[in-house]
Design a protein around this motif. Structure first.
Motif, mmCIF file in Angstrom:
data_model
loop_
_atom_site.group_PDB
_atom_site.id
_atom_site.type_symbol
_atom_site.label_atom_id
_atom_site.label_comp_id
_atom_site.label_asym_id
_atom_site.label_seq_id
_atom_site.Cartn_x
_atom_site.Cartn_y
_atom_site.Cartn_z
ATOM 1 N N TYR A 81 -39.021 -12.996 -16.701
ATOM 2 C CA TYR A 81 -39.332 -14.202 -17.470
ATOM 3 C C TYR A 81 -38.775 -14.103 -18.885
ATOM 4 C CZ TYR A 81 -41.709 -18.206 -19.386
ATOM 5 O OH TYR A 81 -41.970 -19.401 -19.990
ATOM 6 N N ALA A 82 -38.832 -12.914 -19.475
ATOM 7 C CA ALA A 82 -38.266 -12.746 -20.818
ATOM 8 C C ALA A 82 -36.770 -13.028 -20.814
ATOM 9 C CB ALA A 82 -38.543 -11.331 -21.331
ATOM 10 N N ILE A 83 -36.078 -12.541 -19.810
ATOM 11 C CA ILE A 83 -34.637 -12.777 -19.712
ATOM 12 C C ILE A 83 -34.370 -14.252 -19.457
ATOM 13 C CG2 ILE A 83 -32.570 -12.314 -18.324
ATOM 14 C CD1 ILE A 83 -33.781 -9.473 -17.874
ATOM 15 N N TRP A 84 -35.118 -14.848 -18.528
ATOM 16 C CA TRP A 84 -34.940 -16.255 -18.170
ATOM 17 C C TRP A 84 -35.181 -17.159 -19.374
ATOM 18 C CZ3 TRP A 84 -38.603 -20.304 -17.645
ATOM 19 C CH2 TRP A 84 -38.177 -21.420 -16.914
ATOM 20 N N SER A 85 -36.300 -16.962 -20.036
ATOM 21 C CA SER A 85 -36.625 -17.842 -21.163
ATOM 22 C C SER A 85 -35.785 -17.522 -22.400
ATOM 23 C CB SER A 85 -38.114 -17.771 -21.498
ATOM 24 O OG SER A 85 -38.479 -16.466 -21.870
ATOM 25 N N GLY A 86 -35.545 -16.247 -22.659
ATOM 26 C CA GLY A 86 -34.757 -15.857 -23.830
ATOM 27 C C GLY A 86 -33.307 -16.300 -23.731
ATOM 28 N N ALA A 87 -32.696 -16.033 -22.587
ATOM 29 C CA ALA A 87 -31.300 -16.442 -22.398
ATOM 30 C C ALA A 87 -31.190 -17.963 -22.413
ATOM 31 C CB ALA A 87 -30.752 -15.876 -21.090
ATOM 32 N N THR A 135 -30.595 -19.046 -40.341
ATOM 33 C CA THR A 135 -31.941 -18.772 -39.855
ATOM 34 C C THR A 135 -32.013 -18.921 -38.337
ATOM 35 O OG1 THR A 135 -32.835 -19.574 -41.949
ATOM 36 C CG2 THR A 135 -34.375 -19.386 -40.117
ATOM 37 N N LYS A 136 -31.404 -19.972 -37.808
ATOM 38 C CA LYS A 136 -31.391 -20.171 -36.360
ATOM 39 C C LYS A 136 -30.596 -19.071 -35.660
ATOM 40 C CE LYS A 136 -32.188 -25.133 -36.208
ATOM 41 N NZ LYS A 136 -31.681 -26.434 -35.746
ATOM 42 N N ILE A 137 -29.482 -18.690 -36.243
ATOM 43 C CA ILE A 137 -28.683 -17.605 -35.667
ATOM 44 C C ILE A 137 -29.496 -16.310 -35.654
ATOM 45 C CG2 ILE A 137 -26.634 -16.154 -36.025
ATOM 46 C CD1 ILE A 137 -25.247 -18.732 -37.111
ATOM 47 N N ALA A 138 -30.216 -16.037 -36.729
ATOM 48 C CA ALA A 138 -31.076 -14.848 -36.775
ATOM 49 C C ALA A 138 -32.137 -14.917 -35.685
ATOM 50 C CB ALA A 138 -31.722 -14.713 -38.158
ATOM 51 N N GLY A 139 -32.717 -16.094 -35.472
ATOM 52 C CA GLY A 139 -33.715 -16.265 -34.419
ATOM 53 C C GLY A 139 -33.141 -15.984 -33.042
ATOM 54 N N ILE A 140 -31.935 -16.492 -32.786
ATOM 55 C CA ILE A 140 -31.268 -16.243 -31.507
ATOM 56 C C ILE A 140 -31.032 -14.749 -31.317
ATOM 57 C CG2 ILE A 140 -29.101 -16.576 -30.229
ATOM 58 C CD1 ILE A 140 -29.018 -19.410 -31.545
ATOM 59 N N LEU A 141 -30.579 -14.078 -32.377
ATOM 60 C CA LEU A 141 -30.345 -12.631 -32.288
ATOM 61 C C LEU A 141 -31.644 -11.872 -32.045
ATOM 62 C CD1 LEU A 141 -27.645 -12.192 -35.069
ATOM 63 C CD2 LEU A 141 -27.320 -12.165 -32.579
ATOM 64 N N LEU A 142 -32.740 -12.323 -32.642
ATOM 65 C CA LEU A 142 -34.040 -11.688 -32.397
ATOM 66 C C LEU A 142 -34.492 -11.873 -30.951
ATOM 67 C CD1 LEU A 142 -35.922 -12.544 -35.708
ATOM 68 C CD2 LEU A 142 -35.306 -10.255 -34.877
ATOM 69 N N GLY A 178 -32.419 -9.530 -28.928
ATOM 70 C CA GLY A 178 -32.907 -8.169 -29.168
ATOM 71 C C GLY A 178 -34.202 -7.889 -28.415
ATOM 72 N N GLY A 179 -35.108 -8.850 -28.393
ATOM 73 C CA GLY A 179 -36.361 -8.677 -27.664
ATOM 74 C C GLY A 179 -36.139 -8.496 -26.173
ATOM 75 N N VAL A 180 -35.229 -9.253 -25.615
ATOM 76 C CA VAL A 180 -34.907 -9.127 -24.193
ATOM 77 C C VAL A 180 -34.294 -7.753 -23.914
ATOM 78 C CG1 VAL A 180 -33.415 -10.014 -22.351
ATOM 79 C CG2 VAL A 180 -34.703 -11.602 -23.800
ATOM 80 N N VAL A 181 -33.419 -7.305 -24.788
ATOM 81 C CA VAL A 181 -32.809 -5.986 -24.614
ATOM 82 C C VAL A 181 -33.877 -4.889 -24.650
ATOM 83 C CG1 VAL A 181 -31.277 -4.278 -25.706
ATOM 84 C CG2 VAL A 181 -30.523 -6.656 -25.460
#
Length: 108
Positions: free
Chosen positions: A60-66, A86-93, A96-99
Motif C-alpha cells: 500500500y505504501a508503494i501503491w499510494s506513494g508512487a 516545497t512540493k518537490i521536497a514532499g514528493i522526495l519525502l 524516501g518513505g517508500v524506500v
C-alpha cells in the motif's frame, strides 16, 4: 509476478485519478467511465498482488506513494498545476518513505 501486478495497479490508479480531474465532477460520461474502470482495475490488481504474499503495508505504501508522486508530476506537466520546491521536497519525502519501508523488509 506480484510486483508486476502492483506496477499495473499503480498505473491504473494514476490513470483513474488523472481522469477524475477531467471528468469535471462526473459530468463528463467518458472520463467518468475511465475513472470507474481504472479504480476497479487498480483494486483488483492490488488484491491479486497481495494474494501473492506481498505485505499489505509495503504494497500500500508503494501503491499510494508512487501514485501520489506520479499525480503531482502529471498535474504539473499536463493539468496546469503548480510545482514548487516545497512540493518537490514532499514528493522526495514520499519516495524516501517508500524506500525505507522496502529496506525494512518483512518482520519474519
Amino acid at each position: 509476478m506480484a510486483w508486476l501486478l502492483l506496477a499495473f495497479a499503480i498505473a491504473t490508479e494514476v490513470m483513474a485519478t488523472s481522469a477524475l480531474k477531467l471528468s469535471n465532477g462526473f459530468s463528463h460520461l467518458g472520463w467518468s467511465a475511465v475513472v470507474a474502470v481504472g479504480y476497479t482495475a487498480s483494486f483488483i490488481l492490488m488484491s491479486q498482488a497481495l494474494k501473492m504474499h506481498l505485505e499489505v503495508g509495503t504494497a500500500y505504501a508503494i501503491w499510494s506513494g508512487a501514485g501520489t508522486a506520479a499525480i503531482a508530476l502529471i498535474g504539473a506537466a499536463f493539468l496546469g498545476e503548480s510545482l514548487n520546491l516545497t512540493k518537490i521536497a514532499g514528493i522526495l519525502l514520499i519516495i524516501g518513505g517508500v524506500v525505507v519501508l522496502n529496506l525494512a523488509g518483512s518482520s519474519h
